[in-house]
Design a protein around this motif. Structure first.
Motif, short mmCIF file in Angstrom:
data_model
loop_
_atom_site.label_atom_id
_atom_site.label_comp_id
_atom_site.label_asym_id
_atom_site.label_seq_id
_atom_site.Cartn_x
_atom_site.Cartn_y
_atom_site.Cartn_z
N SER A 384 0.83 -1.20 0.00
CA SER A 384 0.00 0.00 0.00
C SER A 384 0.87 1.26 0.00
N LEU A 385 0.53 2.18 -0.88
CA LEU A 385 1.30 3.42 -0.97
C LEU A 385 1.21 4.24 0.32
N PRO A 386 0.03 4.37 0.96
CA PRO A 386 0.01 5.10 2.24
C PRO A 386 0.88 4.43 3.31
N LEU A 387 0.84 3.07 3.37
CA LEU A 387 1.68 2.37 4.34
C LEU A 387 3.15 2.60 4.05
N TYR A 388 3.53 2.53 2.78
CA TYR A 388 4.93 2.77 2.41
C TYR A 388 5.35 4.20 2.76
N SER A 389 4.43 5.13 2.56
CA SER A 389 4.75 6.53 2.87
C SER A 389 4.95 6.74 4.37
N CYS A 609 14.08 -9.73 16.35
CA CYS A 609 14.41 -10.47 15.14
C CYS A 609 13.73 -11.83 15.10
N ILE A 610 13.71 -12.51 16.24
CA ILE A 610 13.07 -13.83 16.29
C ILE A 610 11.57 -13.69 16.03
N ILE A 611 10.94 -12.75 16.73
CA ILE A 611 9.50 -12.55 16.53
C ILE A 611 9.21 -12.07 15.12
N GLY A 612 10.01 -11.11 14.65
CA GLY A 612 9.78 -10.57 13.31
C GLY A 612 9.97 -11.61 12.23
N VAL A 625 1.33 -6.60 5.46
CA VAL A 625 1.65 -6.99 6.84
C VAL A 625 3.12 -7.35 6.96
N GLN A 626 3.62 -8.09 5.98
CA GLN A 626 5.03 -8.50 6.03
C GLN A 626 5.96 -7.31 5.97
N PHE A 627 5.71 -6.38 5.07
CA PHE A 627 6.56 -5.20 4.97
C PHE A 627 6.47 -4.36 6.24
N CYS A 628 5.28 -4.24 6.79
CA CYS A 628 5.12 -3.46 8.02
C CYS A 628 5.93 -4.07 9.16
N ILE A 629 5.88 -5.39 9.29
CA ILE A 629 6.62 -6.05 10.37
C ILE A 629 8.13 -5.90 10.16
N VAL A 630 8.60 -6.16 8.94
CA VAL A 630 10.04 -6.06 8.67
C VAL A 630 10.53 -4.63 8.92
N ALA A 631 9.78 -3.66 8.42
CA ALA A 631 10.20 -2.26 8.58
C ALA A 631 10.21 -1.85 10.05
#
Length: 847
Positions: A384-389, A609-612, A625-631
């Motif tokens: 999502s562009l808003p999430l990325y922003s 790191c383990i949880i992520g 969701v994946q990008f949000c968690i990693v970021a």
């Protein structure tokens, strides 16, 4: 009409025996007949039509719709005013093209009549870019065939079955949920009115209720020939089709209507026009032959009648009457089942090959006509562009914070607090954090932002940046801790100078290992862009389509092995950092020791790191969701690490910059090791004001007490100098220690060969007469000894020993500037305190 009344016409009834007998009796007993009109039953009509060529007779039927009679090689003298069952196939083709249905399935009852229609339909659809994806037939139970059609995703079903089987078919369709907005049934339209009411009782009513049957039937389209034309045009008889219908209803006198009455009426006109045209042909010829002279062996007159029949073209009550290869080119109507009744929704004109749909009457159950198959819309799941922003904004804030820490570290690099904490290593920690931040921008770029080739390049770049950034940050942090550990855990208390260049080499070695792994990874099994297809999902907007999600991944053949190698290396690095932090936990000079903060960083980073990693793996099908968690994991780990390293320094520098460089509770304890049968010394705490320095050196220290008493006065003078210039008391080198030796008339400390115990050498060693025997206290002066342990003497000794201890350790940890001037030297110092060539070396081992 009066001219053709003399030759009698015979109508053949639907009885095989009687029909054939009536035909052969008429042939045998005469008179000669010009044509045969009739034929309803396919079995009788086909036998008669096949034999007419031998008698040169032309047959015209008004009710025989069986497709088999369309074979002109076998039935060359057969005509019919009613369209055949095959005549609906061009109309169906036109309807399919109108709604752009390119994929259909057929469901046929095992009866010759329906099988022939289906075979002809296959030929009509062939080459028209319409696929018959499945062909099913049944004898008694259609449910199995209906289920197969559903399994093959057939949405447009072309049915050929009678009305009794139609009820069973729709009951099966209800059970399989093959009705509604996603399906369209096209079946014969020649069933009797309200046929479902008559056959429902026989169609397994126990499992298919009437409301279920009507629900499944809703919206089906029936295809049949038009009984009467709907156009208000005068026909060849001078009447419109509507006028004819009213006259017919008035004259039938309660007799049930027949759907073929209009075709019979037009059939009479066809015969009349054919005979009239034949007589005109004979009149124009030179033979002067009459129509009444016809006999069954007259091939010429038979051919004239046959040709006249083929030239028929007029507008009748059933529409335009035209024959093509003996087949009537009639009008086909379309009806739709709406609210328990059939409504005409369109018609097809075979002569003009046009389809007319009554748009305001046709009604589909969905917002649009059903699709001919499950439309699979492959949709790339994008971030999502808003999430990325939002996450990019947080990342930029983190990078601004790291830049602020870098500015703070560079600006204050000459401050004692920052200089003792290795500013170069701090810069590397900040650099590693900023690289980790930068990887977030790359993790958020997918197919919606970049091309496939660029995405594949990003797979490698972001892996390298994150890996190098992690090693740079934590490698520098652990290198700093290793230096503290190497100095303060030195059992022999040898002087060590570990400069920043050596730490840079250590970090470089860690990065070299990273580069070796990454280069091998890239060369042997590089990361590639892979697309994972997931199971179809319904359209969120409610359209008649299915969404097949696609998701881009960065993967290779042996992904697990390479990730295992990287995780193992990083895990060992974290364990090594934990070990160093634990070992140096008691070194309480804040400027030197970050063990507490390193432990907190390692703990937070490890847990996150383990949880992520676990949550990221479980949500790999949800890119947002994946990008949000990693970021968030990267942002949290980088931010908490930088804050734990620099915020305490910033606060201390603002509030009390000298406190961080002072050993407030310096306690350096060594545990006794009995494994090698060697005795180690224990170091007691300064803030306990212990009078014994090392238990193993008590006897040597006792002999020096008297000498220390004599030098108290000199100690006071040195103490005053230190207190007058505290800000200049920065570093002490070895030659300054020797100045103190000249002041104190002390020798140097050396290490004994028996296990590392220190032996003190001083002027007493050179003047034996000044030594006291510890075993003979009678030879010593008792009063001076007691004065040594007085509070005043202890106060004076500590005021000198603490600064000396503090500066003695600075050269060992790389914090002493080799060019610094001894704080103990004053321009006004007496000659005895001036610098002299060093003859002894002083090594303060600890207190």
């Amino acid at each position: 009409m009066s001219q053709i009344q003399s030759p009698p016409l015979r109508t053949l009834m639907c009885d095989n025996a009687k029909g054939l007998k009536a035909f052969y009796d008429a042939i045998k007993y005469g008179p000669n007949h010009l044509m045969v009109f009739g034929g309803v039953c396919p079995s009788v009509t086909s036998i008669i039509a096949e034999s007419l060529q031998g008698w040169n007779l032309v047959q015209l039927s008004f009710a025989a719709t069986t497709p088999v009679l369309a074979d002109k090689k076998k039935y060359p003298y057969f005509f019919r005013t009613v369209p055949s069952d095959n005549a609906v196939n061009p109309a169906i083709l036109k309807l399919l093209k109108h709604y752009q249905w390119r994929r259909v399935g057929t469901l046929t009852q095992d009866v010759q009549r329906f099988s022939e229609v289906r075979n002809d339909l296959t030929g009509v659809l062939y080459g028209e870019d319409i696929e018959i994806s499945d062909t099913e037939s049944f004898s008694n139970d259609p449910c199995t065939s209906v289920k197969k059609l559903k399994g093959n995703d057939v949405r447009i079903i072309l049915g050929q079955f009678d009305q009794n089987m139609a009820a069973k078919v729709f009951c099966c369709a209800y059970e399989e949920n093959m009705y509604g907005s996603k399906y369209q049934w096209i079946i014969p339209g020649w069933y009797e009115p309200s046929w479902w009411e008559q056959v429902h009782a026989e169609a397994n009513s126990s499992r298919c209720l009437r409301k279920h049957l009507l629900a499944a039937m809703e919206g089906y389209i029936g295809v049949d020939f038009e009984p009467l034309s709907s156009k208000q045009i005068k026909t060849i008889s001078g009447k419109t089709p509507q006028q004819y219908e009213r006259e017919y209803n008035n004259k039938r006198s309660g007799v049930g209507p027949s759907k073929f009455h209009g075709y019979a009426y037009d059939g009479i006109w066809v015969i009349a026009k054919t005979l009239q045209r034949a007589m005109e042909t004979l009149h124009a010829s030179s033979r002067h032959q009459r129509i009444q002279d016809f006999n069954y062996t007259d091939h010429t007159l038979g051919k004239i009648i046959l040709n006249a029949m083929n030239e028929t073209n007029f507008f009748g009550v059933t529409g335009q009457v035209v024959f093509r290869n003996g087949e009537r080119m009639g009008t086909i109507k379309f009806t739709q089942f709406q609210d328990s009744r059939e409504v005409k929704v369109g018609e097809y004109n075979a002569v003009a090959d046009t389809l007319e749909i009554i748009n305001d009457t046709i009604r589909f159950q969905g917002s649009e006509p059903p699709k001919d198959k499950t439309i699979i819309l492959e949709q790339l799941r994008k971030i999502s562009l808003p999430l990325y922003s939002i996450l990019s904004a947080l990342t930029i804030l983190g990078m601004i914070m790291a830049s602020a820490f870098l500015f703070f570290n560079i600006k204050n690099r000459n401050q004692k607090l920052i200089k003792m904490s290795s500013p170069y290593m701090n810069n590397l920690i900040i650099l590693g954090g900023m690289l980790s931040y930068a990887s977030i921008f790359l993790f958020g770029l997918d197919g919606s932002f970049v091309s496939e080739k660029t995405f594949e390049t990003l797979c490698t770049v972001r892996t390298w940046i994150l890996t190098v950034g992690y090693t740079t940050a934590f490698g520098a942090m652990f290198a700093k801790t290793w230096r503290v550990h190497a100095i303060f855990k030195n059992v022999k208390m040898k002087k060590k100078i570990i400069k920043d260049q050596k730490l840079l080499v250590i970090v470089g070695g860690m990065l070299l290992i990273d580069l070796c792994i990454l280069i091998c990874w890239q060369a042997v099994d590089p990361l590639r862009r892979t697309v994972e297809r997931y199971s179809m999902e319904p359209d969120p907007a409610g359209r008649d389509i299915s969404i097949r999600p696609l998701l881009e991944h960065c993967e290779n053949t042996h992904m697990t092995i390479w990730l295992g190698i990287v995780y193992a290396y990083k895990g060992l690095l974290m364990l090594f950092g934990c070990f160093l932090a634990w070992e140096t936990r008691n070194v309480s000079i804040p400027a030197l020791n970050d063990s507490k903060y390193i432990g907190m960083s390692v703990y937070n980073v490890g847990i996150m790191c383990i949880i992520g990693a676990a949550v990221s793996f479980l949500t790999r099908d949800q890119p947002n969701v994946q990008f949000c968690i990693v970021a968030l994991v990267i942002i949290f780990c980088s931010t908490i690490t930088l804050c734990l390293v620099f915020v305490p320094k910033l606060i201390t520098l603002r509030t009390n910059p000298d406190a961080a460089t002072q050993n407030r509770r310096f306690q350096f304890t060594q545990n006794q090791k009995k494994e090698d049968s060697k005795t180690s010394t224990s170091v007691t705490s300064v803030n306990q004001a212990s009078t014994s320095r090392l238990e193993g050196l008590q006897s040597e220290n006792h002999r020096l007490r008297m000498k220390i008493t004599e030098l108290d006065k000199d100690l006071e003078e040195v103490t005053m100098q230190l207190q007058d210039t505290p800000e200049k008391t920065t570093y002490i080198k070895q030659n300054h220690y020797q100045e103190l030796n000249d002041i104190l008339n002390l020798g140097n400390f050396t290490e004994s060969t028996d296990g590392g115990k220190a032996v003190l050498k001083n002027h007493l060693d050179q003047n034996p007469q000044l030594q006291w025997n510890t075993t003979e206290p009678s030879r010593t002066c008792k009063d001076p000894i007691e004065d040594i342990n007085s509070p005043e003497h202890i106060q004076r000794r500590l005021s000198l020993q603490l600064p000396i201890l503090h500066h003695a350790y600075l050269p060992s940890i790389g914090g002493v500037d080799a060019s610094c001037v001894s704080p103990c030297v004053s321009p006004t110092a007496s000659p005895r305190h001036r610098h002299v060539p060093p003859s002894f070396r002083v090594m303060v081992s600890g207190l």
